[in-house]
Design a protein around this motif. Structure first.
Motif, PDB file in Angstrom:
ATOM      1  N   THR A   1      21.617 -30.562   8.653  1.00 28.53           N
ATOM      2  CA  THR A   1      21.219 -30.342   7.626  1.00 28.53           C
ATOM      3  C   THR A   1      21.141 -28.784   7.679  1.00 28.53           C
ATOM      4  OG1 THR A   1      20.128 -32.275   7.288  1.00 28.53           O
ATOM      5  CG2 THR A   1      19.404 -30.537   5.678  1.00 28.53           C
ATOM      6  N   LEU A   2      21.575 -28.129   6.485  1.00 26.48           N
ATOM      7  CA  LEU A   2      21.702 -26.493   6.559  1.00 26.48           C
ATOM      8  C   LEU A   2      20.842 -26.277   5.210  1.00 26.48           C
ATOM      9  CD1 LEU A   2      24.398 -27.206   8.182  1.00 26.48           C
ATOM     10  CD2 LEU A   2      24.145 -24.741   8.458  1.00 26.48           C
ATOM     11  N   SER A   3      20.132 -25.210   5.224  1.00 27.86           N
ATOM     12  CA  SER A   3      19.519 -24.756   3.764  1.00 27.86           C
ATOM     13  C   SER A   3      19.471 -23.148   3.756  1.00 27.86           C
ATOM     14  CB  SER A   3      18.387 -25.514   3.475  1.00 27.86           C
ATOM     15  OG  SER A   3      17.768 -24.882   2.080  1.00 27.86           O
ATOM     16  N   PRO A   4      19.854 -22.393   2.834  1.00 25.77           N
ATOM     17  CA  PRO A   4      19.384 -20.980   2.804  1.00 25.77           C
ATOM     18  C   PRO A   4      17.704 -20.790   2.949  1.00 25.77           C
ATOM     19  CG  PRO A   4      20.076 -21.638   0.587  1.00 25.77           C
ATOM     20  CD  PRO A   4      20.296 -22.713   1.637  1.00 25.77           C
ATOM     21  N   SER A   5      17.539 -19.854   3.490  1.00 22.42           N
ATOM     22  CA  SER A   5      15.926 -19.601   3.662  1.00 22.42           C
ATOM     23  C   SER A   5      15.732 -18.056   3.744  1.00 22.42           C
ATOM     24  CB  SER A   5      15.350 -19.940   5.180  1.00 22.42           C
ATOM     25  OG  SER A   5      16.150 -19.580   5.922  1.00 22.42           O
ATOM     26  N   PRO A   6      16.044 -17.352   2.542  1.00 23.80           N
ATOM     27  CA  PRO A   6      16.052 -15.975   2.363  1.00 23.80           C
ATOM     28  C   PRO A   6      14.458 -15.471   2.244  1.00 23.80           C
ATOM     29  CG  PRO A   6      16.634 -16.914   0.336  1.00 23.80           C
ATOM     30  CD  PRO A   6      16.643 -18.158   1.222  1.00 23.80           C
ATOM     31  N   TRP A   7      14.303 -14.236   2.753  1.00 27.38           N
ATOM     32  CA  TRP A   7      13.338 -13.465   2.490  1.00 27.38           C
ATOM     33  C   TRP A   7      13.322 -12.827   0.852  1.00 27.38           C
ATOM     34  CZ3 TRP A   7      12.520  -9.482   6.938  1.00 27.38           C
ATOM     35  CH2 TRP A   7      11.916  -9.894   8.006  1.00 27.38           C
ATOM     36  N   GLN A   8      12.239 -13.144   0.198  1.00 30.49           N
ATOM     37  CA  GLN A   8      12.160 -12.445  -1.148  1.00 30.49           C
ATOM     38  C   GLN A   8      10.949 -11.582  -1.152  1.00 30.49           C
ATOM     39  OE1 GLN A   8      14.355 -13.027  -3.264  1.00 30.49           O
ATOM     40  NE2 GLN A   8      15.216 -15.068  -2.901  1.00 30.49           N
ATOM     41  N   LEU A   9      11.261 -10.253  -1.180  1.00 31.22           N
ATOM     42  CA  LEU A   9      10.443  -9.254  -0.871  1.00 31.22           C
ATOM     43  C   LEU A   9      10.210  -8.333  -1.910  1.00 31.22           C
ATOM     44  CD1 LEU A   9      11.651  -8.115   2.817  1.00 31.22           C
ATOM     45  CD2 LEU A   9       9.875  -9.861   2.042  1.00 31.22           C
ATOM     46  N   THR A  10       9.006  -8.183  -2.100  1.00 35.28           N
ATOM     47  CA  THR A  10       8.480  -7.222  -3.492  1.00 35.28           C
ATOM     48  C   THR A  10       7.354  -6.433  -3.186  1.00 35.28           C
ATOM     49  OG1 THR A  10       6.985  -9.080  -4.237  1.00 35.28           O
ATOM     50  CG2 THR A  10       8.983  -9.094  -5.217  1.00 35.28           C
ATOM     51  N   ALA A  11       6.773  -5.637  -3.961  1.00 35.88           N
ATOM     52  CA  ALA A  11       5.698  -4.687  -3.750  1.00 35.88           C
ATOM     53  C   ALA A  11       4.495  -5.270  -3.005  1.00 35.88           C
ATOM     54  CB  ALA A  11       5.336  -4.195  -4.934  1.00 35.88           C
ATOM     55  N   GLN A  12       4.243  -6.669  -3.018  1.00 32.68           N
ATOM     56  CA  GLN A  12       3.216  -7.141  -2.173  1.00 32.68           C
ATOM     57  C   GLN A  12       3.502  -7.408  -0.773  1.00 32.68           C
ATOM     58  OE1 GLN A  12       2.589 -11.466  -2.786  1.00 32.68           O
ATOM     59  NE2 GLN A  12       4.776 -11.820  -3.375  1.00 32.68           N
ATOM     60  N   HIS A  13       4.909  -7.029  -0.357  1.00 31.11           N
ATOM     61  CA  HIS A  13       5.226  -7.117   0.998  1.00 31.11           C
ATOM     62  C   HIS A  13       5.552  -5.406   1.410  1.00 31.11           C
ATOM     63  CE1 HIS A  13       6.667 -10.928  -0.555  1.00 31.11           C
ATOM     64  NE2 HIS A  13       6.225 -11.292   0.600  1.00 31.11           N
ATOM     65  N   SER A  14       4.893  -4.609   0.961  1.00 31.98           N
ATOM     66  CA  SER A  14       5.003  -3.217   1.081  1.00 31.98           C
ATOM     67  C   SER A  14       5.247  -2.686   2.667  1.00 31.98           C
ATOM     68  CB  SER A  14       4.078  -2.569   0.257  1.00 31.98           C
ATOM     69  OG  SER A  14       2.805  -2.564   0.731  1.00 31.98           O
ATOM     70  N   GLU A  15       4.172  -3.157   3.203  1.00 32.79           N
ATOM     71  CA  GLU A  15       4.079  -2.717   4.615  1.00 32.79           C
ATOM     72  C   GLU A  15       5.339  -3.266   5.282  1.00 32.79           C
ATOM     73  OE1 GLU A  15       0.577  -2.943   6.986  1.00 32.79           O
ATOM     74  OE2 GLU A  15      -0.585  -3.675   5.331  1.00 32.79           O
ATOM     75  N   LEU A  16       6.015  -4.665   5.144  1.00 29.59           N
ATOM     76  CA  LEU A  16       6.957  -5.253   5.950  1.00 29.59           C
ATOM     77  C   LEU A  16       8.220  -4.561   5.355  1.00 29.59           C
ATOM     78  CD1 LEU A  16       8.507  -7.306   7.225  1.00 29.59           C
ATOM     79  CD2 LEU A  16       8.483  -8.956   5.444  1.00 29.59           C
ATOM     80  N   LEU A  17       8.494  -4.293   4.024  1.00 32.17           N
ATOM     81  CA  LEU A  17       9.635  -3.584   3.229  1.00 32.17           C
ATOM     82  C   LEU A  17       9.555  -2.130   4.211  1.00 32.17           C
ATOM     83  CD1 LEU A  17       9.422  -4.294  -0.262  1.00 32.17           C
ATOM     84  CD2 LEU A  17      11.329  -4.583   1.186  1.00 32.17           C
ATOM     85  N   ARG A  18       8.319  -1.365   4.102  1.00 28.66           N
ATOM     86  CA  ARG A  18       8.483  -0.177   4.987  1.00 28.66           C
ATOM     87  C   ARG A  18       8.943  -0.228   6.443  1.00 28.66           C
ATOM     88  NH1 ARG A  18       6.264   4.739   3.428  1.00 28.66           N
ATOM     89  NH2 ARG A  18       5.086   3.655   1.551  1.00 28.66           N
ATOM     90  N   GLU A  19       8.584  -1.191   7.011  1.00 26.69           N
ATOM     91  CA  GLU A  19       8.878  -1.316   8.446  1.00 26.69           C
ATOM     92  C   GLU A  19      10.636  -1.843   8.469  1.00 26.69           C
ATOM     93  OE1 GLU A  19       7.753  -0.733  11.439  1.00 26.69           O
ATOM     94  OE2 GLU A  19       6.011   0.243  10.248  1.00 26.69           O
ATOM     95  N   LEU A  20      10.769  -2.539   7.508  1.00 22.58           N
ATOM     96  CA  LEU A  20      12.448  -3.175   7.496  1.00 22.58           C
ATOM     97  C   LEU A  20      13.243  -1.905   7.305  1.00 22.58           C
ATOM     98  CD1 LEU A  20      14.621  -5.438   7.342  1.00 22.58           C
ATOM     99  CD2 LEU A  20      13.916  -5.785   4.954  1.00 22.58           C
ATOM    100  N   ILE A  21      12.833  -1.262   6.235  1.00 22.51           N
ATOM    101  CA  ILE A  21      13.714   0.048   5.785  1.00 22.51           C
ATOM    102  C   ILE A  21      13.945   1.145   6.817  1.00 22.51           C
ATOM    103  CG2 ILE A  21      13.781   2.232   4.341  1.00 22.51           C
ATOM    104  CD1 ILE A  21      12.525   0.269   2.101  1.00 22.51           C
ATOM    105  N   SER A  22      12.732   1.332   7.655  1.00 23.87           N
ATOM    106  CA  SER A  22      12.878   2.164   8.749  1.00 23.87           C
ATOM    107  C   SER A  22      13.681   1.848   9.806  1.00 23.87           C
ATOM    108  CB  SER A  22      11.374   2.634   9.084  1.00 23.87           C
ATOM    109  OG  SER A  22      10.616   3.063   8.152  1.00 23.87           O
ATOM    110  N   GLY A  23      13.655   0.337  10.012  1.00 26.20           N
ATOM    111  CA  GLY A  23      14.496  -0.352  11.173  1.00 26.20           C
ATOM    112  C   GLY A  23      15.805  -0.300  10.961  1.00 26.20           C
TER     113      GLY A  23
END
Length: 267
Positions: A201-223
């Motif tokens: 069984t397979l299913s998509p499991s995407p991250w959905q990132l918005t402003a509430q994930h600002s710290e994660l987004l900053r690290e993701l972008i930098s990475g």
């Protein structure tokens, strides 16, 4: 094999839990109930690259119980943190081990082999060797949050496609397990497990990132910017322009990072 910091694992966990496919988790737990052995009621789950226990927490949120968790992790600090968080609530066996030494992994008697955000870092030869040790008649495989090579940003930037292509190329370099499968991981797992007779069984499991994930987004972008710095198609100035644009739009933008969850159950 390189390790990840506790801070990074904590930063991404909320996005991971939201992204995980709940139906696949429920299907796995239902299978464990049907496969219950009255002589030995505790199910054994071997979690590879366990970190601080995110897979344990995710399945507990879905109702898991009577599971003996064998947490396998090279980084002793991460294992210590997992025990600190869960040692009094769960049955945990901790194994500090190099995942590359597959013949020494504690897989005997396992009902589940699980891994989260791990298999896309590994090679085809690693997966082949691991599956050769698994009893396909008795052991389920739960592979969650494997990156699929897709990332979509809003607002758009003219360099998004070039940055993504360079990042996906970087995902194929050796991460400590040989040449990484990266975005091809799920397709390879699907083929290898089907050949062993598993029901998938397979299913998509995407991250959905918005402003509430600002710290994660900053690290993701930098990475991402760091990962593509040596790409032939991008100048350092172009990468910095893209990075600055992305960080400037954390508050009003959106990012979807594609992943897949896979569950393989014995026939």
């Amino acid at each position: 094999m390189s390790s990840f910091s506790i801070a990074w694992l904590d930063l991404r966990e909320a996005a991971d839990i939201a992204a995980r496919d709940k139906n696949i988790a429920a299907q796995l737990l239902n299978w464990l109930g049907q496969a219950a052995d009255p002589v030995s009621p505790d199910r054994i789950a071997v979690d590879l690259g366990a970190g601080t226990g995110s897979t344990l927490r995710a399945l507990n949120k879905s109702g898991a119980s009577n599971i003996v968790w064998r947490l396998v992790e090279l980084d002793g600090k991460l294992l210590d943190e997992a025990l600190r968080r869960h040692g009094k609530q769960c049955l945990i066996e901790d194994y500090q081990a190099d995942l590359n030494i597959i013949e020494e992994l504690p897989l005997t008697g396992a009902h589940i082999i699980s891994a989260s955000a791990l298999f896309d870092l590994t090679s085809a030869s690693f997966i082949d060797a691991l599956l050769a040790r698994i009893d396909a008649r008795k052991t389920a495989v739960y592979a969650a949050l494997n990156y699929d090579g897709t990332t979509h940003w809003t607002p758009a930037h003219s360099l998004d496609e070039k940055v993504l292509a360079a990042f996906n190329q970087d995902q194929l370099r050796d991460k400590g397990f040989g040449p990484a499968l990266g975005p091809d991981c799920t397709a390879y797992l699907q083929q290898a497990l089907s050949a062993k007779g598993y029901n998938l069984t397979l299913s998509p499991s995407p991250w959905q990132l918005t402003a509430q994930h600002s710290e994660l987004l900053r690290e993701l972008i930098s990475g991402i910017a760091t990962a593509v710095v040596n790409a032939d198609e991008l100048t350092v100035e172009a990468i910095l322009e893209w990075k600055d644009f992305r960080i400037a739009h954390i508050g009003d933008g959106h990012c979807t990072v594609g992943h897949w969850d896979l569950l393989a159950l014995p026939d």
